[in-house]
Design a protein around this motif. Structure first.
Motif, mmCIF file in Angstrom:
data_model
loop_
_atom_site.group_PDB
_atom_site.id
_atom_site.type_symbol
_atom_site.label_atom_id
_atom_site.label_comp_id
_atom_site.label_asym_id
_atom_site.label_seq_id
_atom_site.Cartn_x
_atom_site.Cartn_y
_atom_site.Cartn_z
ATOM 1 N N LYS A 187 39.557 105.821 45.196
ATOM 2 C CA LYS A 187 40.436 105.382 46.298
ATOM 3 C C LYS A 187 39.952 104.049 46.888
ATOM 4 C CE LYS A 187 42.844 109.382 46.572
ATOM 5 N NZ LYS A 187 41.997 110.362 45.955
ATOM 6 N N LEU A 188 38.760 103.633 46.528
ATOM 7 C CA LEU A 188 38.205 102.406 47.114
ATOM 8 C C LEU A 188 38.818 101.185 46.433
ATOM 9 C CD1 LEU A 188 34.438 103.459 47.219
ATOM 10 C CD2 LEU A 188 36.012 103.325 49.165
ATOM 11 N N GLU A 189 39.054 100.168 47.246
ATOM 12 C CA GLU A 189 39.683 98.983 46.674
ATOM 13 C C GLU A 189 38.673 97.867 46.482
ATOM 14 O OE1 GLU A 189 43.276 97.992 48.740
ATOM 15 O OE2 GLU A 189 44.111 99.990 48.332
ATOM 16 N N ASP A 190 37.938 97.945 45.389
ATOM 17 C CA ASP A 190 37.080 96.829 45.008
ATOM 18 C C ASP A 190 36.942 96.869 43.491
ATOM 19 O OD1 ASP A 190 35.178 98.821 44.463
ATOM 20 O OD2 ASP A 190 34.126 98.529 46.342
ATOM 21 N N ASP A 191 35.979 96.149 42.930
ATOM 22 C CA ASP A 191 35.936 96.064 41.463
ATOM 23 C C ASP A 191 35.252 97.270 40.806
ATOM 24 O OD1 ASP A 191 33.286 95.670 42.006
ATOM 25 O OD2 ASP A 191 33.163 93.661 41.127
ATOM 26 N N HIS A 192 34.649 98.163 41.600
ATOM 27 C CA HIS A 192 33.969 99.365 41.080
ATOM 28 C C HIS A 192 32.795 99.022 40.148
ATOM 29 C CE1 HIS A 192 37.159 101.881 42.790
ATOM 30 N NE2 HIS A 192 37.972 100.944 42.359
ATOM 31 N N VAL A 193 32.344 97.785 40.249
ATOM 32 C CA VAL A 193 31.181 97.374 39.448
ATOM 33 C C VAL A 193 30.065 96.909 40.387
ATOM 34 C CG1 VAL A 193 30.365 95.905 37.568
ATOM 35 C CG2 VAL A 193 32.730 96.711 37.570
ATOM 36 N N LEU A 194 30.471 96.222 41.460
ATOM 37 C CA LEU A 194 29.584 95.896 42.581
ATOM 38 C C LEU A 194 28.470 94.896 42.279
ATOM 39 C CD1 LEU A 194 29.102 99.419 44.275
ATOM 40 C CD2 LEU A 194 30.822 97.672 44.769
ATOM 41 N N ILE A 195 28.613 94.143 41.190
ATOM 42 C CA ILE A 195 27.551 93.187 40.841
ATOM 43 C C ILE A 195 27.357 92.145 41.947
ATOM 44 C CG2 ILE A 195 26.871 91.383 39.192
ATOM 45 C CD1 ILE A 195 26.747 94.010 37.828
ATOM 46 N N ASP A 196 28.459 91.698 42.537
ATOM 47 C CA ASP A 196 28.351 90.607 43.509
ATOM 48 C C ASP A 196 28.440 91.081 44.959
ATOM 49 O OD1 ASP A 196 28.408 88.764 41.353
ATOM 50 O OD2 ASP A 196 30.590 89.087 41.227
ATOM 51 N N ALA A 197 28.437 92.397 45.182
ATOM 52 C CA ALA A 197 28.659 92.897 46.540
ATOM 53 C C ALA A 197 27.341 93.135 47.286
ATOM 54 C CB ALA A 197 29.462 94.190 46.470
ATOM 55 N N PHE A 198 27.452 93.113 48.606
ATOM 56 C CA PHE A 198 26.290 93.377 49.459
ATOM 57 C C PHE A 198 26.595 94.508 50.422
ATOM 58 C CE2 PHE A 198 25.529 89.269 47.765
ATOM 59 C CZ PHE A 198 24.150 89.223 47.598
ATOM 60 N N TYR A 199 25.549 95.111 50.959
ATOM 61 C CA TYR A 199 25.739 96.212 51.896
ATOM 62 C C TYR A 199 24.606 96.156 52.925
ATOM 63 C CZ TYR A 199 27.136 100.810 53.576
ATOM 64 O OH TYR A 199 27.593 101.839 54.364
#
Ligand SMILES: [Fe+2]
Ligand SMILES: [Fe+2]
Length: 474
Positions: free
Chosen positions: A323-335
């Protein structure tokens, strides 16, 4: 539908795989031996009004009947397979979901399944003695329902171990029956599952906080690219909902009863409230602080390369991954993740892949906060000026960035000495446990009667009245 004519009820066509069937039939007496040793004390001959799944659909719960718990039809139930299902995240995203264990992930996957499986019998062991001090037959029936379902969750994980991991899997399945909650030599794997559950307030807190961790872990595993794991977790989740209901309403009913007495007698001082045989709100807050903090530890380190690997490999997803709207790979994401630097709590952004434990913990905290605000409403409606609060995330932690630091419930970084001075204002003291225990010296076993320290529920189980004989002791 589930086939109950076989020795091991199942919807996985177990009869077609004789070797597997024999292996599980060999494990079955060992499981029953464990239940007899570590299941609810003295309950062997009780007739308990339990529900048994008749199908794996969400509404497949229609069957309620009296059952002796050792005769409960534990079995193996998986949600039906969706032929089009894919791996929905990580580097394998877009491949067909795996029906077999990918060789390179075999040991990681086994570890994930064993860790989940280990929590199931652990909680039964933790709750073993509570039947002797139940506040009503309704509550006694509920704890037994939770216990038999945790037994079935163990079956679910053991099926996966036997079916997909050969000899190592069989050995792990035996080890799941050998570890014991709280044992010094052979404890359960995770910390919270080695803590005692000494009384019913602790039990309700446990089912509210710790079974909900179960829910979030199962939700993450229900996203797994390894399809049999995903399908078994989906079915387990339908059972978990009842456990959390027992916890939330249990604590809510204790709060309600305390508030009724406080209002009626116009008393607020904890010692006065206690003198009337109910649990003061301050003690309830301390139990909340304790169970919340030990459960937060179950999510693991805030920054974790294991968590990143589980995700990247497609083994364990996020809460509601698809249900999450992102790339589902998260290589470039931060938290954002917090840590203690120079006596201050600071928040910094880290690669999202490494912060997946923290993210799942945050999703959990959101849901917990909603439940606590429902408890608060009970206090507000009674017009009592008391606020239940969730302590700071760093309070009383033993795992992750806050481990080794001394954080107050308000989130101040303290010295060990200062923290220890206040410890028993924040978590239950031996005296608090003693008091709660003193209220629960015997069991209330008359149909329709409830202990003085807890309000009756709004309604009975399966539309039965509150004075229904939910357990027959024989
Ligand atoms: Fe469970
Ligand atoms: Fe549970």
């Amino acid at each position: 539908m589930i086939n109950y004519t076989e020795k091991i009820p199942n919807n996985v066509d177990l009869g077609r795989d004789r070797v597997l069937q024999r292996a599980l039939e060999h494990w079955q007496p060992a499981f029953l031996g464990w239940w007899s040793d570590m299941g609810p004390t003295e309950s062997r001959n009780y007739d308990v009004y339990l529900r048994t799944a008749i199908s794996v659909e969400p509404d497949g719960w229609a069957q309620f009947d009296y059952i002796k718990m050792p005769e409960y039809r534990w079995g193996i139930f998986l949600q039906p397979r969706d032929e089009r299902r894919q791996v929905n995240f990580g580097t394998h995203k877009g491949q067909p979901a795996w029906q077999d264990v990918p060789g390179e992930y075999r040991s990681t996957l086994r570890r994930i399944i064993v860790t989940q499986g280990d929590t199931e019998p652990a909680s039964v062991e933790q709750q073993k003695m509570l039947g002797l001090s139940c506040p009503s037959l309704y509550d006694l029936r509920n704890i037994f329902q939770v216990n038999v379902e945790e037994g079935r969750h163990l079956w679910a994980m053991v099926y996966l171990l036997h079916r997909y991991f050969g000899r190592d899997g069989r050995e792990e399945a035996e080890a799941l029956l050998a570890r014991r909650s709280g044992d010094t030599d052979n404890p359960r794997i995770l910390g919270a599952f080695n803590e005692p559950t000494p009384d019913w307030l602790a039990f309700y807190m446990f089912t509210f906080f710790t079974d909900r961790d179960g829910k979030f872990q199962l939700c993450a595993l229900a996203e797994s690219g390894f399809d049999p794991l995903a399908r078994t977790c989906r079915f387990m989740l339908t059972e978990e909902a009842h456990h959390m209901f027992v916890g939330e309403t249990g604590v809510g009913r204790i709060i309600q009863r305390t508030c009724e007495v406080m209002k009626e007698k116009k008393l607020e001082t904890p010692s006065d409230v206690r003198a009337l045989g109910v649990i003061d709100l301050q003690t309830i807050q301390k139990y909340l602080n304790f169970h919340y903090s030990v459960t937060l530890d179950l999510y693991g380190s805030d920054v974790s390369s294991n968590a990143a690997n589980y995700f990247t490999s497609g083994l364990k997803g996020r809460f509601r991954e698809t249900k999450l709207e992102d790339d589902h790979v998260l290589i470039d994401a931060f938290y954002p993740v917090s840590e203690v630097v120079g006596g201050q709590i600071v928040t910094k952004n880290v690669p999202a892949l490494t912060a997946l434990n923290e993210r799942l913990r945050d999703d959990y905290i959101d849901e917990i906060a909603d439940g606590v605000s429902r408890w608060q409403r009970v206090i507000d409606q009674a017009g009592i000026p008391f606020r239940l609060t969730l302590p700071h995330k760093g309070f009383h932690r033993e795992i992750g960035n806050f481990a080794g630091h001394f954080i107050s419930p308000e989130g101040e970084v303290l010295t060990e000495e200062a923290w220890k001075k206040h410890e028993f204002e924040w978590v239950p003291s031996p005296k608090d446990y003693e008091f709660v225990q003193s209220l629960m010296s015997g069991r209330v076993a008359e149909p329709g009667k409830f202990a003085n320290w807890i309000a009756p529920p709004l309604r009975g189980v399966n539309n039965q009245p509150l004075n229904f004989e939910y357990v027959r002791f024989n």
